[in-house]
Design an enzyme around this catalytic site. Sequence first.
Site, PDB file in Angstrom:
ATOM      1  N   TYR A 121     -32.740  12.446 -24.885  1.00 21.45           N
ATOM      2  CA  TYR A 121     -31.829  11.454 -24.348  1.00 21.45           C
ATOM      3  C   TYR A 121     -31.472  10.310 -25.298  1.00 21.45           C
ATOM      4  O   TYR A 121     -30.679   9.554 -24.875  1.00 21.45           O
ATOM      5  CB  TYR A 121     -32.273  11.175 -23.277  1.00 21.45           C
ATOM      6  CG  TYR A 121     -32.254  11.926 -21.572  1.00 21.45           C
ATOM      7  CD1 TYR A 121     -31.776  13.363 -22.228  1.00 21.45           C
ATOM      8  CD2 TYR A 121     -33.270  11.869 -20.516  1.00 21.45           C
ATOM      9  CE1 TYR A 121     -31.686  13.949 -21.243  1.00 21.45           C
ATOM     10  CE2 TYR A 121     -33.467  12.984 -19.568  1.00 21.45           C
ATOM     11  CZ  TYR A 121     -33.011  14.070 -19.360  1.00 21.45           C
ATOM     12  OH  TYR A 121     -32.747  14.939 -18.225  1.00 21.45           O
ATOM     13  N   LYS A 128     -41.487  23.648 -25.610  1.00 26.52           N
ATOM     14  CA  LYS A 128     -41.180  24.860 -25.482  1.00 26.52           C
ATOM     15  C   LYS A 128     -41.556  25.550 -27.210  1.00 26.52           C
ATOM     16  O   LYS A 128     -40.023  25.550 -27.490  1.00 26.52           O
ATOM     17  CB  LYS A 128     -39.213  24.747 -25.469  1.00 26.52           C
ATOM     18  CG  LYS A 128     -38.343  26.143 -25.266  1.00 26.52           C
ATOM     19  CD  LYS A 128     -39.316  27.292 -24.100  1.00 26.52           C
ATOM     20  CE  LYS A 128     -38.151  28.358 -24.863  1.00 26.52           C
ATOM     21  NZ  LYS A 128     -39.013  29.998 -23.586  1.00 26.52           N
ATOM     22  N   ASP A 130     -40.251  27.423 -18.646  1.00 29.45           N
ATOM     23  CA  ASP A 130     -39.374  27.460 -18.253  1.00 29.45           C
ATOM     24  C   ASP A 130     -40.639  28.689 -17.498  1.00 29.45           C
ATOM     25  O   ASP A 130     -40.684  28.188 -16.324  1.00 29.45           O
ATOM     26  CB  ASP A 130     -39.037  29.211 -18.495  1.00 29.45           C
ATOM     27  CG  ASP A 130     -39.248  29.572 -20.080  1.00 29.45           C
ATOM     28  OD1 ASP A 130     -40.405  28.555 -20.627  1.00 29.45           O
ATOM     29  OD2 ASP A 130     -39.358  30.596 -20.678  1.00 29.45           O
ATOM     30  N   ASP A 174     -37.694  15.339 -16.388  1.00 31.32           N
ATOM     31  CA  ASP A 174     -36.988  14.853 -16.095  1.00 31.32           C
ATOM     32  C   ASP A 174     -36.727  16.057 -14.909  1.00 31.32           C
ATOM     33  O   ASP A 174     -36.877  16.152 -13.717  1.00 31.32           O
ATOM     34  CB  ASP A 174     -35.658  14.857 -16.513  1.00 31.32           C
ATOM     35  CG  ASP A 174     -34.800  13.672 -15.581  1.00 31.32           C
ATOM     36  OD1 ASP A 174     -34.832  13.680 -14.543  1.00 31.32           O
ATOM     37  OD2 ASP A 174     -33.161  13.773 -16.215  1.00 31.32           O
ATOM     38  N   ASP A 217     -38.205  16.834 -10.601  1.00 32.79           N
ATOM     39  CA  ASP A 217     -37.921  16.278  -8.972  1.00 32.79           C
ATOM     40  C   ASP A 217     -38.113  18.099  -8.744  1.00 32.79           C
ATOM     41  O   ASP A 217     -38.037  17.456  -7.871  1.00 32.79           O
ATOM     42  CB  ASP A 217     -35.629  16.680  -9.769  1.00 32.79           C
ATOM     43  CG  ASP A 217     -35.252  14.925 -10.024  1.00 32.79           C
ATOM     44  OD1 ASP A 217     -35.864  13.720  -9.796  1.00 32.79           O
ATOM     45  OD2 ASP A 217     -33.863  15.349 -10.643  1.00 32.79           O
TER      46      ASP A 217
END
Length: 358
Positions: free
Chosen positions: A142, A191, A223, A247, A251
């Site tokens: 970001y 990851k 994942d 993020d 959520d």
Amino acid sequence: MKYTIAVIHGDGIGPEVVQEAIQVLDVIAEKYQHTFTYTPVFAGGCAIDAVGECLPQATIDACKAADAVLLGAVGGWKWDTLPGDKRPERALLGLRKELGLFANLRPALLFDALSDACPLKANIVSGGLDFVVVRELTGGIYFGEKGMKETPLGLAAYDVEQYAEEEVRRIAVTAFDMARKRNKKVTSVDKANVLESSRLWRRIVTEVSKDYPDVALDHLYIDNAAMQLIRNPKQFDVIVTGNIFGDILSDEASMITGSIGMLPSASLAHGNFGMYEPVHGSAPDIAGQNKANPMAAILSAGMMLRYSFGLIQEADDIERAVTAVLAQGYRTPDIYTAGMKQIGTQEIGQLIRSALTE
């Protein structure tokens, strides 16, 4: 105790839920003889309308001068056609950067009274859920280099994921310190099988873990972590991860805890300074209709008392009051189910205030 709170009401339902949170803080102040002084400032779409920019310097200065920041929500359809760097949501990134808010805490707590609102099978969440996502907030993709360039396949856009050692170390320390006060387990999500930035992330988190021999550490790829949140969310205590993964996972956590309208958050800098906001968005479709759920904003105010002001008993009082009102069957529209008592924003705020004085 005396504290100054910079208040960003924001857009959509932001002003409504923040007002309820402030009234709860006023009850706490009277009950415990504290003084909370509120400094209202603009950010987001309302700031664009007022002064032509989403994050005025005056807002940054007022936030830096305060002991903490309480934020409602920013954004809405009205400003959707603006360029990306002019949109209301850019105010959030600006605040995080200017205020040094590197650690985002999102507790995922399933209230017993809302167990029916969880989409997972009852046997999976039996006994409730209680974990925290600790998200790095000022680094990663970001905030990395971004742009566009011509390629043989046409115009291409790119965003760079980058983390420095100290950025990883400080968020890892935050996570381990929190786990030490909870159930002493940290799950680091990355990851590392693909991304170089994740391989550095994993190495630094592992190094930090050596200073916390009493806290267990495990690693999950993003994942697998997303799958495990659905398969067995009770295995988690503290999840620490980077900006974009955090993020997404936070959520997802909001969904399995019943409603995004119930989730508070804290964004912390070094020391006790923080910005506190509900996880939900501005919901312009229900703004001004007395339908918004103010409990995430109220619980965010409770997190402010706990983390920035060190007022643990007061924070516990707020959480108990919310729990009591839910146990009595009162619901805003977003969490209403058959047999419950549906009421509005102001009414449930009043019930929570009443519960604080009982």
